[in-house]
Design a protein around this motif. Structure first.
Motif, PDB file in Angstrom:
ATOM      1  N   SER A 570      35.342  65.727  74.100  1.00 55.48           N
ATOM      2  CA  SER A 570      35.777  65.397  75.456  1.00 55.48           C
ATOM      3  C   SER A 570      37.262  65.673  75.610  1.00 55.48           C
ATOM      4  CB  SER A 570      35.499  63.918  75.747  1.00 55.48           C
ATOM      5  OG  SER A 570      36.433  63.097  75.050  1.00 55.48           O
ATOM      6  N   ASN A 571      37.777  65.379  76.792  1.00 55.41           N
ATOM      7  CA  ASN A 571      39.209  65.535  77.059  1.00 55.41           C
ATOM      8  C   ASN A 571      39.978  64.253  76.808  1.00 55.41           C
ATOM      9  OD1 ASN A 571      38.193  64.060  79.198  1.00 55.41           O
ATOM     10  ND2 ASN A 571      39.360  65.151  80.769  1.00 55.41           N
ATOM     11  N   THR A 573      42.330  61.441  75.155  1.00 56.61           N
ATOM     12  CA  THR A 573      43.523  61.482  74.311  1.00 56.61           C
ATOM     13  C   THR A 573      43.124  61.182  72.869  1.00 56.61           C
ATOM     14  OG1 THR A 573      44.871  60.724  76.164  1.00 56.61           O
ATOM     15  CG2 THR A 573      45.825  60.524  73.956  1.00 56.61           C
ATOM     16  N   ALA A 591      38.343  59.442  78.665  1.00 53.47           N
ATOM     17  CA  ALA A 591      37.584  60.688  78.817  1.00 53.47           C
ATOM     18  C   ALA A 591      36.990  60.783  80.218  1.00 53.47           C
ATOM     19  CB  ALA A 591      36.471  60.761  77.777  1.00 53.47           C
ATOM     20  N   SER A 593      35.643  64.234  81.121  1.00 53.27           N
ATOM     21  CA  SER A 593      34.744  65.386  81.048  1.00 53.27           C
ATOM     22  C   SER A 593      34.404  65.655  79.588  1.00 53.27           C
ATOM     23  CB  SER A 593      35.376  66.624  81.695  1.00 53.27           C
ATOM     24  OG  SER A 593      36.562  66.994  81.031  1.00 53.27           O
ATOM     25  N   TRP A 594      33.193  66.186  79.401  1.00 60.36           N
ATOM     26  CA  TRP A 594      32.680  66.482  78.066  1.00 60.36           C
ATOM     27  C   TRP A 594      32.232  67.935  78.001  1.00 60.36           C
ATOM     28  CZ3 TRP A 594      32.597  61.698  80.154  1.00 60.36           C
ATOM     29  CH2 TRP A 594      32.907  60.611  79.328  1.00 60.36           C
ATOM     30  N   ALA A 637      43.833  74.182  80.891  1.00 61.29           N
ATOM     31  CA  ALA A 637      43.972  73.480  79.611  1.00 61.29           C
ATOM     32  C   ALA A 637      45.070  72.428  79.681  1.00 61.29           C
ATOM     33  CB  ALA A 637      44.266  74.475  78.495  1.00 61.29           C
ATOM     34  N   GLY A 638      44.921  71.402  78.860  1.00 63.97           N
ATOM     35  CA  GLY A 638      45.946  70.374  78.755  1.00 63.97           C
ATOM     36  C   GLY A 638      47.149  70.889  77.992  1.00 63.97           C
ATOM     37  N   ARG A 690      32.376  75.262  78.559  1.00 66.40           N
ATOM     38  CA  ARG A 690      33.434  74.469  77.929  1.00 66.40           C
ATOM     39  C   ARG A 690      33.245  74.523  76.429  1.00 66.40           C
ATOM     40  NH1 ARG A 690      32.266  69.651  81.690  1.00 66.40           N
ATOM     41  NH2 ARG A 690      33.567  70.016  83.516  1.00 66.40           N
ATOM     42  N   GLY A 709      41.725  70.703  71.140  1.00 62.92           N
ATOM     43  CA  GLY A 709      41.348  70.058  72.390  1.00 62.92           C
ATOM     44  C   GLY A 709      40.292  70.822  73.159  1.00 62.92           C
ATOM     45  N   LEU A 710      39.912  70.258  74.299  1.00 68.52           N
ATOM     46  CA  LEU A 710      38.881  70.847  75.148  1.00 68.52           C
ATOM     47  C   LEU A 710      39.448  71.982  75.984  1.00 68.52           C
ATOM     48  CD1 LEU A 710      36.135  68.996  77.109  1.00 68.52           C
ATOM     49  CD2 LEU A 710      37.596  70.582  78.343  1.00 68.52           C
ATOM     50  N   GLU A 712      38.221  75.172  78.953  1.00 64.12           N
ATOM     51  CA  GLU A 712      37.212  75.748  79.825  1.00 64.12           C
ATOM     52  C   GLU A 712      37.300  77.255  79.739  1.00 64.12           C
ATOM     53  OE1 GLU A 712      37.469  74.265  83.777  1.00 64.12           O
ATOM     54  OE2 GLU A 712      37.115  72.170  83.197  1.00 64.12           O
TER      55      GLU A 712
END
Length: 734
Positions: A570-571, A573, A591, A593-594, A637-638, A690, A709-710, A712
């Motif tokens: 997931s997103n 932390t 979280a 989104s997965w 992206a984060g 994802r 990390g997650l 897309e």
């Protein structure tokens, strides 16, 4: 308008095709009847023989001729059937299925002929019979049969989806008329409600947890979910919070709540007439509840109070007793000894779970309203208790002492004589049992983080809810366990309501894995920063510790041996203190989104070394080609991932969690029986837009990968995994 071409739909569509069986029928026989113990009664175990699709649809033969238009009965009987059903068992199963309640006040679609035949479809009869004999099945058989039924319903989802999505990479040759599709939509609804009722009943009456295999949301259910959110947003009168509703029907969890029926049952189109309910959810949106941030109510007074009752607080000379007790346990307020204010909480204590924003507040030193104190004394005395505990009257503001008290919350609720759950709106509700239970699952009390912990740690048969019966303060207690027993055993309660009760399973005595606890907290609010993470630590399996007051609750994965890889993908932390950047462990409950679903992944093994270093070892769907790197949507992206866009990365992999039921590899030609002609045509395992990005340096001496990390994927560049495209990775930091 909701589009079935969305990336999420593509993920779920492919999930169905690999997680569900569609190629041929295998006979599964549950063991011979045996005598065993259940609820302290000696009974004879039932036996079920199911025929259901169990293999993946890959590389099946395809009849090139037009397969023709299939009937709903052909498909429903294909995905799941039951043999050796007596006439009486058939009648009982049909009677249960007819009471689904989904179409109350709705008419059958025009042009649909012989709608009543759906109650004789083998798929419906099989799961309805499963519900009826559930009290007589062994625990292991319940879990296995449930999983097989989920696979069958996911097969049905595949049939229902393929004709709608003409661009699908997984084309299905199945043709259905609109009237036959209408029947199958209702079959899906009824079967999913039956599965939800089975899961809830298993948890509350058998104390077992079932259902770790994902159930794919059918297209008509997703449309209904969106319609419900849109309709309450435009027409609702504040009865149901948009955030609470979205949490109940989101794509990442099981589809056990019927959204249209829920909002209809709670009369969302009518104004709130209850003068005691001063809060409306009219300003709430899908990701924010006004109740969580609005100013608190004025201090609450018991019905009938003059509102000038004053404060009830401990006498000045009681501080020594409080300190002495808090050094060994949890202080509670005595109701039996007027000379002694504080006693240690124990098995004769009434403990209270409530929401501060309802106005029931105070402090240990300033006290609480006298009418509240007197009423808690009354309830405690009338229920064979000698003390009561409520956080606002016992936990001080001093952070050191507060932490010590929080560390004893588990023990306090587990050993309590009675757990009193107090929701201000629910307490004033004068309605039937069905409406009361539905109101509970959308109530502020049910949607808060601390109350989740408190009721989860309370014993199932000790949990009660306060309800006022008159304006003079008369009350009655709503015993959750007794009410639910009646609901599951009474034939008049609609199936869709029984299915919805899965939401209340955290308050049963079934185990709550650390991943499941994290998922529950991902949509619940706690006012103080860091409280949600502390609660997550407190919710971890209690068997992992010797004493409830001797652990550091900041790390929920401290004792974890196995991890659901779907949940951690997931997103959220990541956990920082030990692992630093690159940790696979979610460190917060934020979280949103997965990668695929939020549950139902295969279990990864956690290896601990050097006391605090944790490595995750598991098999994943994986892509490592450079074109996949170029297909990452870096803009979405984060920051922890975006930094890698222009950096030199020696080795990388884009990984997706393998879900339970995913075929990892299907050898060609190795079928136990010939595949069914005309139904399947695909060699694609799954499609996902994802993934989790992991990296590894060239000079690294070990084979450990770092979790970044997650990410897309760019539109039109989804990851397509075929059987065999999986690999075992060791993820962590050494």
């Amino acid at each position: 308008m909701f589009s079935i071409y969305s990336p999420l739909c593509s993920i779920c569509l492919t999930l169905v095709c690999l997680a569900v069986p569609l190629a041929f029928l295998i006979r599964r026989s549950i063991s011979r009847p045996q005598v065993h113990q259940c609820h302290d009664h000696q009974i004879v175990a039932a036996s079920i023989k199911l025929s259901h699709a169990t293999e993946s649809p890959f590389d099946t033969a395809m009849d090139r001729t037009d397969p023709g238009i299939y009937t709903a009965k052909q498909i429903a009987d294909f995905v799941l059937s039951l043999s050796e059903l007596t006439d009486e068992e058939t009648d009982n199963a049909q009677r249960l299925a007819r009471n689904h309640g989904i179409m109350d006040n709705w008419s059958v679609q025009k042009g649909v002929q012989n709608f009543e035949e759906i109650y004789s479809f083998n798929c419906v009869l099989s799961i309805a019979h499963f519900y009826n004999v559930l009290p007589r099945l062994k625990d292991e058989e319940i879990s296995n049969t449930y999983e097989n039924c989920v696979r069958a319903i996911n097969s049905l989802t595949y049939f229902l989806r393929t004709p709608w999505d003409k661009t699908s990479r997984l084309p299905g040759p199945v043709k259905l008329s609109k009237s036959e599709r209408f029947k199958l939509d209702r079959v899906w609804d009824i079967c999913v409600c039956l599965l939800g009722a089975i899961k809830a009943r298993s948890g509350f009456q058998r104390r077992i947890r079932v259902g770790d295999i994902p159930i794919a949301h059918d297209i008509h259910y997703r449309r209904a979910a969106k319609f419900a959110l849109d309709w309450t947003n435009r027409k609702g009168k504040g009865r149901i919070c948009q955030k609470a509703l979205k949490f109940l029907i989101r794509e990442e969890i099981e589809p056990f709540v019927q959204p249209i029926r829920l909002i209809d049952a709670l009369k969302y189109t009518e104004d709130i007439q209850d003068p005691n309910n001063r809060f409306s959810h009219q300003a709430c949106i899908e990701d924010k509840c006004q109740f969580d941030t609005a100013p608190m109510y004025e201090e609450y007074h018991i019905p009938g109070c003059s509102r000038s009752c004053g404060k009830s607080k401990p006498p000045p000379n009681s501080e020594g007793d409080f300190i002495a007790i808090s050094n060994r346990g949890m202080p509670a307020v005595s109701i039996s000894n007027p000379k002694k204010w504080w006693v240690e909480a124990g098995d004769k204590t009434l403990v209270v779970s409530h929401v501060w924003r309802d106005g029931i507040w105070g402090t240990r030193d300033r006290g609480i309203n006298k009418c509240v104190h007197d009423h808690l004394v009354k309830i405690a005395g009338e229920n064979d208790c000698t003390s009561y505990w409520i956080d606002c009257a016992t936990i001080p503001e001093d952070p050191t002492i507060r932490k010590k008290m929080i560390m004893r919350i588990n023990q306090t609720f587990m050993q309590a004589h009675l757990v009193l759950c107090w929701d201000r709106g629910l307490a004033t509700l004068d309605s039937d049992i069905e409406t009361t239970l539905l109101s509970l699952i959308v109530s502020p009390w049910h949607r808060r983080a601390w109350t989740l912990l408190e009721a989860n740690r309370g014993r199932q048969n000790k949990i009660t809810f306060l309800q006022w019966t008159s304006e003079d303060g008369s009350y009655e207690l709503f015993h959750l366990s007794r009410v639910l027993d009646d609901v599951f055993d009474q034939p008049h309660i609609p199936l869709w309501i029984r299915s919805t009760l899965v939401e209340l399973l955290p308050y049963s005595d079934t185990p709550l894995p650390v991943d499941a606890a994290g998922l529950l907290l991902s949509g619940r609010h706690a006012s103080r920063p860091g409280d949600s993470e502390s609660i997550w630590g407190l919710l971890r399996p209690i068997e992992a510790i010797d004493r409830a007051d001797q652990f550091d609750y900041d790390d929920p994965y401290m004792y974890a041996k196995k991890v659901d890889v779907a949940f951690i993908s997931s997103n959220a932390t990541r956990f920082k203190p030990y692992d630093g950047p690159g940790s696979w462990r979610p460190g917060k409950t934020n979280a949103s989104s997965w990668v695929r679903t939020a549950y139902g992944g295969i279990k990864g093994e956690v290896i601990t070394f050097n006391k605090d270093k944790k490595i995750l070892v598991c098999k994943w769907w994986a892509k490592t080609q450079i074109e996949n790197w170029k297909s990452i949507n870096w803009e979405s992206a984060g920051p922890e991932v975006k930094r890698l866009q222009h950096e030199k990365v020696d080795h990388f992999a884009l990984i997706c969690p393998i879900l339970k039921g995913d075929p990892i590899e299907v050898p060609r030609g190795e079928w136990a029986s010939p595949p069914v002609k005309g139904f399947f045509r695909t060699s694609i395992a799954m499609e996902c837009n994802r993934a989790i990005l992991i990296t590894q340096g060239t000079g690294q001496k070990d084979d450990i990968w770092h979790w970044e990390g997650l990410v897309e994927m760019k539109e039109g560049h989804s990851l397509i995994f075929k059987p065999g495209e999986n690999e075992v990775f060791k993820i962590g930091r050494t």
